[in-house]
Design an enzyme around this catalytic site. Structure first.
Site: not given
Length: 618
Positions: A331, A360
């Protein structure tokens, strides 16, 4: 006699109370256990307990060497750096002593590694990833919907609340994933999130080593991995090294004065991801991006602290080894301290050379995304060991291509064609993860104005272009969100996952005809892709779009696939002369979706309106 008994009872209770008061609080040791035979010979133990800073640690196990005992400003912590390079698997005693008095005892274990663990194969081009938000997929065990020790309780009527989906619900429907043709499973974070509200999404970790009890427990997470593996499905863990939740147990007793960024003076990140690469960026902007907090409920971790950095690296390796993971999704990758992410990925890939990690980096500029991929030679000298990234530029271009008309010289399909031309910027474009949507954006059916035909074109592209495809749960049944941008609605419950659901997508009960067709379409394409190396790893050659038609070839050895995406509302005759070099004697193609055979030895090919063709050339 009665008074004597009463006095004795009071004395006994008083004695028991004194014993209880004298008993030290339990010692927390993280990681709670480790493995012998790891590539790295070093192991750091974080010890937490009241006033343990002045106690003397002792370890008794052949082959273990205590290299450093590190005291920090908080006397409730000790850090031990030990060398386990010559240690064999087994249990040993860890003691904390005050002089000759033993204050704490802990039985530590170095476990035996599973055979071949270091050579595990991570997710790759042969896979298609299914993304699940666990709270919203299926409620397999209603008894864990509410847990006394957890702040937030279940309320299925609250779009931003907990709905009760859990690990057991996923386990119960693994056969659905297998039958559909998915071979990898990315589950949004399942670690403890003991936040007061909006805890369902999992991105505010409050314990890095504990599965949230409303999802299940650590053993059940391992069971999910094992049962998925039995069905040929790899488990991908969603990890968040950048920040924690404001209710993390550290927050009541931070180890050091610099454990967090802006520890005493909250500042929010400026979200200026491009500042990391920008040669003109002010240091203030760069630092605020990586050091600022997402929101006040997500404290930002200071990964320049070496003790914290080692803790986070070991935590990632611990979960890979413990749960037999087949991959990691990271993330907010670029929000972490860049040198730390270099070491984080390097250490993981050192332990597992065939593993895969996808980061990400939500940027629509491929140059910004490419910066983070392993093998990229960056002008500022930054080195990365991250194998894969989410391909946000292609996702955005795909939606633009499908929503835009074909009237201009740079409209329609040309958005996608031009974006794919940027692949020269990546060190390994074939290892990017491509997707039509995810848990943080409007569902693809919504983005395409609930047009099922355009959605089929989108899924066909994702499943046949270069890269590793990922679909979000419910895309296969045209799930949509009527409130654009509302995450609680985007992450709607999967129909059939709760007892009493009138619609059941697992069985097909009460799905509309359009939903059933999309589910069957997706299933056919997924299962065909499993056995078609050309669309997994084959060379991609695309032709400039013309009059609403985009065509490209995937070639691996003698296997050739021609993909034709027709946006036109009416049938269209596609001239075949310009494809002569790729067709090269192939006279017909069998459509992987319908099974229909098309002749390719004519001047033109009649294309069905607003539909894809995926032709295996013969």
């Amino acid at each position: 006699m009665h008074l004597k008994k009463l006095f004795a009872l009071i004395l006994l209770l008083f004695t028991l109370q004194l014993v209880a008061m004298a008993k030290p609080e339990a010692l927390r040791v993280e990681p709670a256990f480790w493995w012998a035979g790891m590539a790295s010979p070093d192991l750091q133990l974080m010890l937490h307990g009241p006033d343990i800073g002045n106690l003397k640690p002792e370890l008794q196990h052949e082959g273990i060497v205590v290299k450093d005992v590190i005291k920090v400003s908080n006397p409730n912590y000790l850090f031990l750096n030990i060398d386990i390079s010559k240690a064999s698997a087994g249990k040993f005693r860890l003691q904390l002593k005050d002089g000759n008095r033993v204050v704490h005892k802990y039985t530590y274990e170095l476990k035996e590694r599973k055979a071949g663990s270091s050579q595990r194969q991570g997710f790759d081009n042969s896979d298609v990833i299914y993304l699940i938000t666990p709270d919203r997929f299926a409620n397999g065990n209603p008894k864990n919907d509410n847990v006394k020790s957890m702040a937030e309780k279940a309320n299925r009527s609250d779009k931003s609340g907990r709905h009760g989906g859990d690990l057991e619900g996923i386990i119960q429907h693994l056969d659905y994933l297998k039958d559909m043709g998915f071979t990898a499973l990315w589950v949004n974070p399942v670690l403890e999130n003991n936040q007061q509200n909006t805890s369902y999404h999992g991105y505010s970790t409050t314990d890095y080593y504990k599965v949230d009890p409303r999802f299940g427990d650590n053993a059940q997470y391992v069971a999910l991995s094992e049962k998925a593996d039995e069905r040929g499905i790899k488990l991908i863990m969603d990890m968040i090294p950048n920040h924690i939740g404001s209710e993390h147990w550290w927050m009541d007793d931070l180890p050091t004065e610099d454990w967090l960024n802006y520890q005493d003076n909250y500042k929010q990140t400026n979200h200026r991801r491009e500042a990391i690469q920008d040669p003109h960026a002010a240091a203030y902007d760069r630092n605020l991006h990586t050091q600022g907090w997402f929101v006040e409920s997500m404290p930002d971790l200071n990964q320049e602290n070496e003790l914290l950095a080692q803790y986070l690296i070991q935590n990632a390796i611990w979960w890979i080894e413990y749960a037999n993971l087949g991959g990691i999704r990271v993330d907010t990758y670029s929000y972490s301290y860049p040198p730390f992410m270099t070491e984080w990925t390097r250490r993981i890939m050192e332990e597992y050379p065939n593993f895969n990690i996808v980061g990400e980096e939500w940027s629509l500029n491929p140059a910004i995304v490419a910066y983070w991929q392993r093998g990229k030679k960056n002008p500022n000298g930054y080195t990365s060991y991250l194998p894969s990234l989410m391909d946000f530029p292609v996702q955005n271009a795909l939606v633009a291509a499908l929503r835009d008309d074909e009237t201009g010289w740079d409209t329609g399909w040309l958005h996608l064609y031009a974006m794919l031309a940027n692949d020269f910027q990546y060190a390994d474009p074939g290892n990017l993860v491509v997707f039509p949507d995810n848990h943080d954006m409007d569902r693809i059916y919504t983005q395409l104005n609930q047009d099922a035909a355009l959605t089929k074109l989108a899924l066909t592209y994702i499943l046949t272009t270069r890269g590793i495809p990922q679909l979000y749960y419910g895309t296969e049944i045209l799930m949509h969100n009527d409130a654009p941008g509302d995450h609680g609605i985007i992450r709607t419950d999967f129909p059939g996952g709760w007892e009493g659901d009138k619609i059941n997508a697992f069985t097909g009960q009460r799905l509309t005809e359009e939903q059933r067709q999309m589910q069957e379409f997706t299933k056919k394409l997924l299962n065909w892709r499993k056995n078609t190396e050309a669309v997994q790893t084959g060379k991609l050659t695309h032709y400039a779009p013309y009059k609403g038609v985009y065509a490209y070839f995937r070639v691996q050895g003698d296997q050739k696939v021609m993909v034709i995406l027709n946006k036109n509302e009416k049938p269209y005759d596609l001239a075949l002369d310009k494809f002569a070099a790729q067709l090269n004697g192939k006279t017909k193609g069998v459509d992987a979706i319908t099974g229909k055979t098309y002749q390719l030895d004519k001047k033109a090919l009649a294309l069905p309106p607003k539909a894809p063709l995926v032709l295996e050339l013969q």
